[in-house]
Write an enzyme that holds these catalytic residues in place. Structure first.
Site, PDB file in Angstrom:
ATOM      1  N   ASP A 175      -2.996   4.512  -2.341  1.00  0.00           N
ATOM      2  CA  ASP A 175      -3.980   5.069  -1.414  1.00  0.00           C
ATOM      3  C   ASP A 175      -4.354   6.510  -1.753  1.00  0.00           C
ATOM      4  O   ASP A 175      -3.479   7.351  -1.981  1.00  0.00           O
ATOM      5  CB  ASP A 175      -3.393   5.040   0.001  1.00  0.00           C
ATOM      6  N   GLU A 180      -6.648   3.831  -5.802  1.00  0.00           N
ATOM      7  CA  GLU A 180      -7.864   4.132  -5.038  1.00  0.00           C
ATOM      8  C   GLU A 180      -8.332   5.493  -5.520  1.00  0.00           C
ATOM      9  O   GLU A 180      -7.840   6.527  -5.074  1.00  0.00           O
ATOM     10  CB  GLU A 180      -7.587   4.157  -3.534  1.00  0.00           C
ATOM     11  N   HIS A 222     -11.229  -2.717   3.596  1.00  0.00           N
ATOM     12  CA  HIS A 222     -11.059  -2.358   5.008  1.00  0.00           C
ATOM     13  C   HIS A 222     -11.761  -1.061   5.386  1.00  0.00           C
ATOM     14  O   HIS A 222     -11.783  -0.694   6.557  1.00  0.00           O
ATOM     15  CB  HIS A 222      -9.560  -2.253   5.311  1.00  0.00           C
ATOM     16  N   ASP A 223     -12.282  -0.336   4.400  1.00  0.00           N
ATOM     17  CA  ASP A 223     -13.004   0.913   4.676  1.00  0.00           C
ATOM     18  C   ASP A 223     -14.511   0.739   4.558  1.00  0.00           C
ATOM     19  O   ASP A 223     -15.267   1.676   4.835  1.00  0.00           O
ATOM     20  CB  ASP A 223     -12.622   1.998   3.652  1.00  0.00           C
ATOM     21  N   ASP A 268       0.852  -1.181   0.000  1.00  0.00           N
ATOM     22  CA  ASP A 268       0.000   0.000   0.000  1.00  0.00           C
ATOM     23  C   ASP A 268       0.890   1.234   0.000  1.00  0.00           C
ATOM     24  O   ASP A 268       1.728   1.383   0.896  1.00  0.00           O
ATOM     25  CB  ASP A 268      -0.859  -0.036   1.267  1.00  0.00           C
TER      26      ASP A 268
HETATM   27  O1  TEU Z   1      -9.106   5.890   2.021  1.00  0.00           O
HETATM   28  C1  TEU Z   1      -9.343   7.069   1.301  1.00  0.00           C
HETATM   29  C2  TEU Z   1     -10.694   7.565   1.512  1.00  0.00           C
HETATM   30  O2  TEU Z   1     -11.366   7.157   2.413  1.00  0.00           O
HETATM   31  C3  TEU Z   1     -11.085   8.612   0.614  1.00  0.00           C
HETATM   32  O3  TEU Z   1     -10.608   8.342  -0.624  1.00  0.00           O
HETATM   33  C4  TEU Z   1     -12.540   8.951   0.599  1.00  0.00           C
HETATM   34  O4  TEU Z   1     -13.347   7.831   0.700  1.00  0.00           O
HETATM   35  C5  TEU Z   1     -12.868   9.685  -0.655  1.00  0.00           C
HETATM   36  O5  TEU Z   1     -12.061  10.795  -0.665  1.00  0.00           O
HETATM   37  C6  TEU Z   1     -14.318  10.064  -0.737  1.00  0.00           C
HETATM   38  O6  TEU Z   1     -14.456  11.041  -1.695  1.00  0.00           O
HETATM   39  C7  TEU Z   1      -7.803   5.562   2.215  1.00  0.00           C
HETATM   40  C8  TEU Z   1      -7.671   4.317   3.049  1.00  0.00           C
HETATM   41  O7  TEU Z   1      -8.269   3.256   2.392  1.00  0.00           O
HETATM   42  C9  TEU Z   1      -8.244   4.579   4.407  1.00  0.00           C
HETATM   43  O8  TEU Z   1      -8.201   3.434   5.224  1.00  0.00           O
HETATM   44  C10 TEU Z   1      -7.479   5.694   5.041  1.00  0.00           C
HETATM   45  O9  TEU Z   1      -8.091   6.042   6.253  1.00  0.00           O
HETATM   46  C11 TEU Z   1      -7.412   6.917   4.136  1.00  0.00           C
HETATM   47  O10 TEU Z   1      -7.054   6.594   2.806  1.00  0.00           O
HETATM   48  C12 TEU Z   1      -6.369   7.860   4.630  1.00  0.00           C
HETATM   49  O11 TEU Z   1      -5.112   7.316   4.352  1.00  0.00           O
END
Ligand code: TEU
Length: 563
Positions: A200, A257, A331-332, A98
């Site tokens: 990420d 992502e 995981h989110d 990651d």
């Molecule tokens: O997640 C990113 C995230 O949550 C955002 O992209 C959000 O959902 C988006 O901007 C909505 O418009 C990643 C990881 O997967 C997460 O676990 C972390 O908490 C986050 O980044 C911060 O590193």
């Protein structure tokens, strides 16, 4: 340089803290992962994405990195990681890590040096602005609540930017020195033997400058970061450079992502010829029905028609361009079976329904990802009280719901279906109290239903786990791997309610996938009465075909081959 090796693979995501604890301290670790590589190999996994295991204060569970070049002692040592890589390679498993480079931890030495000397070279690694104590440079809201600006420690006249938690300062990608550091680090991991990365929050690295206010979308006077992303241009230049400096030097698989991508940007992101990444996640289902006001006003689960519109729309959006990585959870996110199976439908928690969902998304065009425990049919957990929640995001959404007038009980009920805790509880390897996850005391109670465990499901030929194995074997079967990894996607009978059906086609082989997303039977007319349709697989019960009509039982899933 990017080969094709990854196109027919199935990927698996590990969130290390909750996968397997070998040391007995109650926290999952790298040795624990290595001990389960045979399990992953038997499942048929070819790509392993491991969520962050770098040194971190774990405010955001490792997505707040304080050193990009080492391993957090809680998870093991660099020697453990090297052993994991070597053992994975013996089993033809490619490990991807990651890369969290929109921000680092405030404990990273770059940020410490920036605090010591905001005008020095490390100050320029971050977004640090002057502050009069009153007016912030813009009114964006951080993802985890409150303004994206925080006073810079030791400098009451300055603020720094953080799109996520205040302990996660955003890195300044406009600074070529910062970009060079990041590429150096990525190449270092690739040289060590990782096969690529999950990138990420990568869409967030480009800010719209100069900072300015956006129309407020809540009573707090702030605006979602999405408002800025809608205006953002120029991220393709960073991506092109990253490709040249990193990915072109190695044979990688990468997945971005990426939320909020605009159609015209997709070619630069994932274009087959010149895109930066091999793929990006399909988050169409994740964002569906999400309200700007917060989780408490968002849709907790989708109807079959809504789910169909998401995945079909996503498939079509990249058709001529490239590939998606298909997921139902990570995981989110909540557990896929609790979000994408219509929860008001009878039998939506049955194994048949879970298998129908698995088959539906796994055979779409793209690389399927499975999140740990998903292959067991694990459902969302019971969250008995907010005191049991440690996730920063859930806590903020709970506060938001309370501020909107919901009682404590209502606020908890409203955020529970979205809580990241649902997916973050320890994996159950067997039916024992601690699920075989640890010999010690698990860092958090397991909470998922004991019935969803590997040992029992391995024994049961009809388990959800064994159905996932069948699906993965189908994807790598000599006769079908090409059509399933490279073939076109074409929707079938899209308007038939609660039916999700599509073709996969490569000019040589035509497969027809169909799933009945309801408890009642439904008939489906086959596309061509002059063709024979051979049943390749079902999710259990035999399929009834009379003449040109298939009668799908409730939650039945089938794959047919046109002859
Ligand atoms: O997640 C990113 C995230 O949550 C955002 O992209 C959000 O959902 C988006 O901007 C909505 O418009 C990643 C990881 O997967 C997460 O676990 C972390 O908490 C986050 O980044 C911060 O590193």
């Amino acid at each position: 340089m990017s080969g094709d090796w990854w196109k027919s693979e199935t990927a698996y995501q590990i969130w290390p803290k909750s996968f397997m604890d070998a040391s007995g301290d109650g926290i999952g670790d790298l040795k624990g992962i290595t001990s389960k590589l045979d399990y992953l190999h038997d499942l048929g996994i070819g790509i392993l994405w491991i969520s962050p295991f770098y040194p971190s204060p774990l405010v955001d569970e490792g997505y707040d990195i304080s050193d990009y070049y080492s391993i957090d002692p809680r998870f093991g040592t660099m020697a453990d990681f090297e052993e994991l890589l070597a053992e994975a390679s013996k089993r033809d498993i490619h490990v991807i890590t990651d890369i969290v480079v929109n921000h680092c931890s405030d404990q990273h030495e770059w940020f410490r040096k920036a605090c010591e000397d905001p005008d020095g070279p490390y100050g320029r690694f971050f977004y640090i602005e002057d502050w009069d104590g009153e007016h912030l440079p813009c009114n964006l809201r951080s993802e985890f609540g409150g303004p994206v600006w925080e006073p810079l420690p030791g400098h009451p006249d300055k603020v720094y930017l953080h799109f996520f938690d205040k302990t996660q300062p955003d890195l300044n990608w406009e600074n070529p020195d910062l970009r060079a550091e990041i590429y150096k680090m990525m190449n270092w991991w690739l040289d060590k033997g990782v096969s690529g990365f999950r990138m990420d929050a990568i869409i967030n690295i480009k800010k719209v400058l100069p900072f300015h206010d956006y129309p407020a979308d809540r009573d707090d006077g702030l605006a979602s970061v999405s408002a800025m992303l809608k205006e953002q241009t120029g991220i393709d230049q960073f991506f092109r450079e990253m490709k040249e400096q990193v990915f072109d030097q190695h044979d990688t698989f990468t997945v971005g992502e990426i939320f909020d991508a605009r159609p015209e940007e997709l070619a630069a992101f994932i274009g087959t010829d010149n895109g930066c990444f091999s793929s990006m996640f399909d988050f169409s289902g994740e964002v569906f029905g999400k309200s700007e006001l917060g989780w408490y006003r968002s849709k907790a689960y989708l109807s079959a028609e809504e789910y169909k519109s998401c995945i079909f729309g996503a498939q079509r959006s990249v058709r001529e361009i490239g590939r998606l990585s298909n997921i139902i959870e990570n995981h989110d996110e909540p557990r896929g079976v609790s979000r994408y199976l219509p929860q008001d439908a009878w039998g939506c928690h049955s194994d048949d329904a879970k298998k129908a969902l698995a088959g539906t998304y796994m055979l779409l065009r793209g690389v399927p990802f499975i999140y740990q425990g998903q292959e067991l049919g694990t459902e969302n957990v019971d969250i008995p009280s907010i005191e049991k929640v440690s996730d920063v995001w859930t806590l903020d959404q709970y506060r938001t719901a309370q501020e909107a007038g919901l009682s404590d009980e209502e606020a908890l009920a409203a955020v529970a279906p979205f809580s990241r805790d649902n997916a973050r509880v320890p994996m159950r390897w067997d039916g024992s109290e601690n699920g075989g996850f640890t010999d010690g005391t698990p860092w958090t109670p397991l909470r998922s239903a004991p019935a969803f465990n590997v040992a029992d499901e391995e024994e049961n030929p009809d388990s959800v786990l064994n159905f996932y194995r069948q699906l993965i074997r189908l994807r790598s079967n000599e006769e079908y791997w090409d059509v399933l990894s490279n073939g076109e996607f074409l929707a079938y009978e899209e308007n038939q309610k609660n039916l999700i059906s599509y073709f996969r086609w490569n000019g040589v082989c035509t497969l027809l996938v169909m799933a009945n997303f309801q408890a009642e039977c439904q008939n489906v007319e086959l596309p061509d009465e002059n063709k024979a349709y051979e049943i390749i697989m079902t999710n259990g019960k035999p399929l009834h075909i009379f003449g040109n009509t298939v009668t799908l039982l409730g939650w039945q899933f089938a794959v047919l081959q046109e002859r």
